[in-house]
Structure formats: structure tokens, C-alpha cells
Design a protein around this motif. Sequence first.
Motif, PDB file in Angstrom:
ATOM      1  N   THR A   9       0.811  -1.210   0.000  1.00 50.09           N
ATOM      2  CA  THR A   9       0.000   0.000   0.000  1.00 50.09           C
ATOM      3  C   THR A   9       0.845   1.260   0.000  1.00 50.09           C
ATOM      4  OG1 THR A   9      -0.091   0.020   2.418  1.00 50.09           O
ATOM      5  CG2 THR A   9      -1.834  -1.160   1.254  1.00 50.09           C
ATOM      6  N   SER A  10       2.158   1.135   0.162  1.00 47.91           N
ATOM      7  CA  SER A  10       3.006   2.315   0.294  1.00 47.91           C
ATOM      8  C   SER A  10       3.299   2.974  -1.048  1.00 47.91           C
ATOM      9  CB  SER A  10       4.309   1.941   0.994  1.00 47.91           C
ATOM     10  OG  SER A  10       4.990   0.937   0.253  1.00 47.91           O
ATOM     11  N   THR A  11       3.364   2.203  -2.140  1.00 47.28           N
ATOM     12  CA  THR A  11       3.738   2.766  -3.438  1.00 47.28           C
ATOM     13  C   THR A  11       2.540   3.023  -4.338  1.00 47.28           C
ATOM     14  OG1 THR A  11       4.076   0.542  -4.323  1.00 47.28           O
ATOM     15  CG2 THR A  11       5.990   1.643  -3.359  1.00 47.28           C
ATOM     16  N   ARG A  12       1.436   2.381  -4.087  1.00 46.20           N
ATOM     17  CA  ARG A  12       0.274   2.556  -4.951  1.00 46.20           C
ATOM     18  C   ARG A  12      -0.404   3.891  -4.674  1.00 46.20           C
ATOM     19  NH1 ARG A  12      -4.550  -1.875  -5.967  1.00 46.20           N
ATOM     20  NH2 ARG A  12      -6.005  -0.488  -7.042  1.00 46.20           N
ATOM     21  N   GLN A  13      -0.929   4.520  -5.713  1.00 45.83           N
ATOM     22  CA  GLN A  13      -1.659   5.762  -5.576  1.00 45.83           C
ATOM     23  C   GLN A  13      -3.146   5.450  -5.364  1.00 45.83           C
ATOM     24  OE1 GLN A  13      -0.276   8.942  -5.528  1.00 45.83           O
ATOM     25  NE2 GLN A  13       1.611   7.731  -5.400  1.00 45.83           N
ATOM     26  N   TRP A  14      -3.634   5.740  -4.161  1.00 41.80           N
ATOM     27  CA  TRP A  14      -5.036   5.493  -3.828  1.00 41.80           C
ATOM     28  C   TRP A  14      -5.850   6.754  -4.061  1.00 41.80           C
ATOM     29  CZ3 TRP A  14      -6.037   0.493  -3.101  1.00 41.80           C
ATOM     30  CH2 TRP A  14      -4.971  -0.325  -2.704  1.00 41.80           C
TER      31      TRP A  14
ATOM     32  N   ALA B  89     -19.952  -5.324   4.649  1.00 47.50           N
ATOM     33  CA  ALA B  89     -20.433  -4.554   5.798  1.00 47.50           C
ATOM     34  C   ALA B  89     -19.309  -3.733   6.410  1.00 47.50           C
ATOM     35  CB  ALA B  89     -21.044  -5.489   6.835  1.00 47.50           C
ATOM     36  N   ALA B  90     -18.132  -4.346   6.587  1.00 49.31           N
ATOM     37  CA  ALA B  90     -17.003  -3.621   7.162  1.00 49.31           C
ATOM     38  C   ALA B  90     -16.568  -2.492   6.234  1.00 49.31           C
ATOM     39  CB  ALA B  90     -15.842  -4.575   7.417  1.00 49.31           C
ATOM     40  N   TYR B  91     -16.579  -2.751   4.941  1.00 49.21           N
ATOM     41  CA  TYR B  91     -16.210  -1.728   3.963  1.00 49.21           C
ATOM     42  C   TYR B  91     -17.194  -0.560   4.010  1.00 49.21           C
ATOM     43  CZ  TYR B  91     -15.485   0.477  -0.586  1.00 49.21           C
ATOM     44  OH  TYR B  91     -15.269   1.389  -1.598  1.00 49.21           O
ATOM     45  N   MET B  92     -18.494  -0.842   4.011  1.00 50.59           N
ATOM     46  CA  MET B  92     -19.506   0.212   4.063  1.00 50.59           C
ATOM     47  C   MET B  92     -19.376   1.036   5.333  1.00 50.59           C
ATOM     48  SD  MET B  92     -22.974  -1.603   2.587  1.00 50.59           S
ATOM     49  CE  MET B  92     -23.928  -0.070   2.705  1.00 50.59           C
ATOM     50  N   ARG B  93     -19.155   0.349   6.441  1.00 52.24           N
ATOM     51  CA  ARG B  93     -19.061   1.046   7.726  1.00 52.24           C
ATOM     52  C   ARG B  93     -17.910   2.039   7.718  1.00 52.24           C
ATOM     53  NH1 ARG B  93     -18.926  -3.230  10.382  1.00 52.24           N
ATOM     54  NH2 ARG B  93     -21.192  -3.514  10.511  1.00 52.24           N
ATOM     55  N   GLN B  94     -16.769   1.627   7.171  1.00 50.40           N
ATOM     56  CA  GLN B  94     -15.632   2.529   7.096  1.00 50.40           C
ATOM     57  C   GLN B  94     -15.911   3.696   6.146  1.00 50.40           C
ATOM     58  OE1 GLN B  94     -12.474   2.552   8.708  1.00 50.40           O
ATOM     59  NE2 GLN B  94     -13.693   1.256  10.042  1.00 50.40           N
ATOM     60  N   CYS B  95     -16.471   3.401   4.994  1.00 54.46           N
ATOM     61  CA  CYS B  95     -16.710   4.444   3.998  1.00 54.46           C
ATOM     62  C   CYS B  95     -17.704   5.501   4.481  1.00 54.46           C
ATOM     63  CB  CYS B  95     -17.220   3.828   2.696  1.00 54.46           C
ATOM     64  SG  CYS B  95     -15.978   2.874   1.794  1.00 54.46           S
TER      65      CYS B  95
ATOM     66  N   THR C 218     -18.941   5.946   7.931  1.00 60.43           N
ATOM     67  CA  THR C 218     -18.899   6.490   9.295  1.00 60.43           C
ATOM     68  C   THR C 218     -17.526   6.476   9.939  1.00 60.43           C
ATOM     69  OG1 THR C 218     -19.505   4.324  10.240  1.00 60.43           O
ATOM     70  CG2 THR C 218     -21.310   5.843   9.706  1.00 60.43           C
ATOM     71  N   SER C 219     -16.469   6.218   9.188  1.00 56.78           N
ATOM     72  CA  SER C 219     -15.139   6.278   9.781  1.00 56.78           C
ATOM     73  C   SER C 219     -14.853   7.696  10.270  1.00 56.78           C
ATOM     74  CB  SER C 219     -14.077   5.875   8.752  1.00 56.78           C
ATOM     75  OG  SER C 219     -12.776   6.169   9.234  1.00 56.78           O
ATOM     76  N   PRO C 220     -14.273   7.836  11.467  1.00 57.66           N
ATOM     77  CA  PRO C 220     -13.923   9.181  11.944  1.00 57.66           C
ATOM     78  C   PRO C 220     -12.795   9.810  11.144  1.00 57.66           C
ATOM     79  CG  PRO C 220     -13.085   7.494  13.442  1.00 57.66           C
ATOM     80  CD  PRO C 220     -13.960   6.787  12.457  1.00 57.66           C
ATOM     81  N   ASP C 221     -12.120   9.010  10.333  1.00 56.13           N
ATOM     82  CA  ASP C 221     -11.002   9.504   9.528  1.00 56.13           C
ATOM     83  C   ASP C 221     -11.323   9.404   8.040  1.00 56.13           C
ATOM     84  OD1 ASP C 221      -9.338   9.957  11.825  1.00 56.13           O
ATOM     85  OD2 ASP C 221      -9.011   7.790  11.898  1.00 56.13           O
TER      86      ASP C 221
ATOM     87  N   LEU D   5      -8.723   7.471   2.865  1.00 55.33           N
ATOM     88  CA  LEU D   5      -9.459   6.360   3.455  1.00 55.33           C
ATOM     89  C   LEU D   5      -9.241   5.073   2.655  1.00 55.33           C
ATOM     90  CD1 LEU D   5     -11.389   5.348   5.626  1.00 55.33           C
ATOM     91  CD2 LEU D   5     -13.303   6.065   4.163  1.00 55.33           C
ATOM     92  N   ALA D   6      -9.127   5.183   1.341  1.00 57.07           N
ATOM     93  CA  ALA D   6      -8.858   4.000   0.517  1.00 57.07           C
ATOM     94  C   ALA D   6      -7.536   3.362   0.927  1.00 57.07           C
ATOM     95  CB  ALA D   6      -8.831   4.376  -0.960  1.00 57.07           C
ATOM     96  N   LYS D   7      -6.537   4.184   1.187  1.00 56.33           N
ATOM     97  CA  LYS D   7      -5.236   3.663   1.615  1.00 56.33           C
ATOM     98  C   LYS D   7      -5.350   2.993   2.978  1.00 56.33           C
ATOM     99  CE  LYS D   7      -0.413   5.013   2.352  1.00 56.33           C
ATOM    100  NZ  LYS D   7       0.581   6.112   2.285  1.00 56.33           N
ATOM    101  N   THR D   8      -6.141   3.586   3.877  1.00 57.18           N
ATOM    102  CA  THR D   8      -6.331   3.001   5.209  1.00 57.18           C
ATOM    103  C   THR D   8      -6.999   1.633   5.101  1.00 57.18           C
ATOM    104  OG1 THR D   8      -6.504   5.197   6.221  1.00 57.18           O
ATOM    105  CG2 THR D   8      -7.424   3.337   7.452  1.00 57.18           C
ATOM    106  N   ILE D   9      -8.050   1.543   4.287  1.00 56.36           N
ATOM    107  CA  ILE D   9      -8.769   0.277   4.127  1.00 56.36           C
ATOM    108  C   ILE D   9      -7.853  -0.770   3.512  1.00 56.36           C
ATOM    109  CG2 ILE D   9     -10.680  -0.860   2.935  1.00 56.36           C
ATOM    110  CD1 ILE D   9     -12.233   1.780   3.163  1.00 56.36           C
TER     111      ILE D   9
END
Length: 499
Positions: A35-40, A61-67, A69-72, A44-48
Motif C-alpha cells: 500500500t506504500s507505493t500505490r496511488q489510492w 459490511a465492514a467496507y460500508m461502515r468505514q466508507c 462512518t469512519s472518523p477519519d 481512506l482508501a489507503k487506510t482500508i
Amino acid sequence: MIERPASNLFRAQQCRFCKVFDRGLPSTFSKWSSTSTRQWSTPLAKTIAGAINVTGPISIAAYMRQCLTSPDGGYYTTQSRDQDQFGQKGDFITSPEISQIFGELLGIWLVAEWMAQGRKSSGVEIVEVGPGRGTLMDDVLRTIRNFKPLTASIEAVYLVEASPSLRDKQKQLLCGDEPMEEIDIGFRSHSKYSNLPVIWCEDIRFVPNDPTKTPFIFAHEFFDALPIHAFQSVAPSLQPPSTIQGLNGPFPLSKPSTTSLTPQWRELVVTPTPLPFPSTSSPTSPSPDFQLSLAKASTPNSLVLPETSPRYQALKPHPGSVIEISPEARSYAAEFARRIGGSPLPSKSTSTDASAQTTKPTPSGAALILDYGPSATIPTSTLRGIHAHALVSPFASPGQVDLSADVDFTALAEAAVEASPGVEVHGPVEQGAWLERMGIRERAAMLGKPGEVANEGVRRSVERLVGRGGGGMGRLYKVLAIVPEGGGRGVVGFGGDVD
């Protein structure tokens, strides 16, 4: 301009990306493990992607929740006060934004149900989950202020809202310059209508649950944003599985499963798109960061969730069947039912009286759910992304795109009646038919005179809300009510009349 529901536009795209995930193929894993070299597309995409790199594929479900309501970087939780997801300048438009009549008729329904339940003089609460900008509640409160006995009976208005920016917009619309104070369960101010206390809570669990109160609950376009799990029935394997897919990888089974001679459920999980990914991006349709993959082994979710209803079990013998399940949606419907009808008592009583079987001596209140989805069938492949009133991939620009999925109304009804013997469910019925029964055309006629330009706008708004074809919302959207068990009494909007 687009409303939040849409067709299964991405079904073909999802199937194209639905590759079998196999942790035993390191070459496949290596394509998306860095995930360090790819351009996201977004932080949040990089975090996921980083989380997937550590734990392996995640559920939808986990993906939707992050997208969402994630605080970040979540869509609803990190928008600035100057940004707006709703209306013409936002990403989508909802019924209350189309016409004030929509909220007014929900207010009239509340009045009718309050009257049908004996016109309680105290202990009434109004609760809305996912109140958006507050437009719906503003129209409801403005309408019911004309019914003085009802207004006098209301103890508080509760808004369940997790977004600080949306909470600020709701406060400004509903309370104006009234001060807001922080309290133990959230925040409190007072409405510009009748000076009613307005209380914000981040979760419905923080809303006091008193069996002596009468809660009237509204959920408009709330359930479609709750996370879903998706599963596909796969043909039996020639070899019994020896592992189960867990959070940190496959775990060996001490005794290989003997059920592999029959079709099994496999979960559809989210993985980064492998590189190089064929570019299909455009200014309005960026390339997705993620894709759906079919888990090769069983997951805990695939072993449990599809077995919770005979409706899902009936599809298991048919390989290729896809189902969507939202445990959170069922949980909310059950919570509504328990607040209205009480929780079942651990009693051996054979009484058929609902009040003798629940923790609430006298069931009271009601819940009105308005959303889009099929009346009786199970949603399948309905996950969608919406941005700037256009359909986009749900896996592109995480955190900057609204995500939603069709609501399984039958599952909500099942959850409600299973949670409390003190309630009954009416509907779902089509929104267009419900609004017609509630008097939308009669109210529209009161707002203008024939020939006036403003009246033409009212007419177009009404047709958009009740229309069954074209851009109409009348058929796609449904209405469902949870009310106290009343021996089959009629409910206004669902075939009943005001007593």
C-alpha cells in the motif's frame, strides 16, 4: 438529478470482478499487498487497503461502515460544515427536499396514530434516526403544532445522528439561535416550534427506553445506508473443506466438513483491485480501488447469517443464488418493536394478551419506515455508489461517495414481530399509494391556485413522489409501519381510517 435508489447497474461489474479469493496464491496476494507505493484515490482508501493487507479481505459490511462512518474520512462523519450531501448541490435528493407535503403527511400520520391510541396526554416522544438536514422533522413539527393537545403531550424530540456537521445543520434549522448544551446522552436545545426539547444522541441505545413512554419513530432513507453482507451459493466441492476462513487467515478443521456434498454459502468480500488495473476512469466515473471477490472457504458470517431465515435457506440448494443480509437493519427493527411493544417476558404464561407477555404493560407508539427495496423478495447485488447525482462504482473514491443498498422489508417485519409479541406490522405498501391515501393531492391543491407558476412546481413535485414510472418514486419506495398489537385494527395509510 438522481434520488438515492438505482437499478442493479453494477451487477455486471461486480460479477466481472467476482474472482475466487485464494490465500494460497501468493502471486495474486502480492499484487495488492503493498500500500506504500500505490496511488489510492483517497486517504481512506489507503487506510482500508492497509487493513486488508494485515487481516485479509473484509466483508462488504465492514467496507460500508468505514466508507460512511469512519472518523477519519467517512462520508457522513467528516464532511465540513460548508459541504452538503443533500439537495441539488449535494450528491442526492430525498423526498422531504422535493416537497414540504411529504413531511406534512408524516406529521398527519403521527396525529392519526396518536388519536387511534387514545390521545395520550403525556409521555409522548418523537424519534428520528438518520435525520439528514432536519428537513423532515422540521415539516413534522410545524404540522403537529396545530394540534395543541398532542403538542402538550410531547416530552422530547430525539434525533439519532452520528455526524457533528449534520447535527449542527439540524440544530440551526429546528432550533435557530437557541443555545445547545452538552448533556450525559448527547446534546440538547429547544425547538422553534412550541419550545419542545430537542435531544441529539449518537446511537439509539442512548435514547432513554422507558416502558411508560409512547415513542413515535421515523426512519426515512435510513435503512438503505446500513451495512450489508452478501453471500453466494456455490456448487458442492469434490473434496471436503479442511479449513475455515477466519479474520487472520485460514484455520484447520479438526474434523473436515461432511456438508460439502451439498451447495454451500460463500461470502462476497472486498479486496483491492490488482495492478495493473484496466483503466476505465473518467471525471465522472473514476476507476475503483477495490473489487468483490468470492471467498474460497467458509467464513463465520457465511455459516451463520444465511441460516437465520427460511427465506435464505430455500435458496441455498440453487448454486449461483446471491443474497444480501443486514444484521444491523434487523437489529434496529427489533429495537423499534421493543420500544413500542416491550420485550418478551421469560414467563410460562399461556395468556394471549400481548400486555401480559412483555415488559411494557401497555404497548404504545409506532414506527414508520420509508425506504426503497422490494416488497417481498430478497435484495441481490444492489450495492451502489452515488456522487453528484450520478451512479458511480461503490468501490471508487471511498469516503467521498454515498453508499446504499436495497432494504429487505420482509426481514424488517420478521425482526419486529420476533422481537416483541406486543406489536404488529403493516405493509410494506408502495409510497405512491400511501401518499395518495394520506391526501397528497388534496394538500397540493391547497398550496396554490390553477394557473399559477408556483402551482406547476407543486404538481411536478407531487408526481415525482407518487409516480410509478420514469423518474417517479412512487413504486420503488415502500412504507412499513410497526404499531401496537391491536387485534387487526386498521392503520391510516394502510387501509384504516381515523376513528
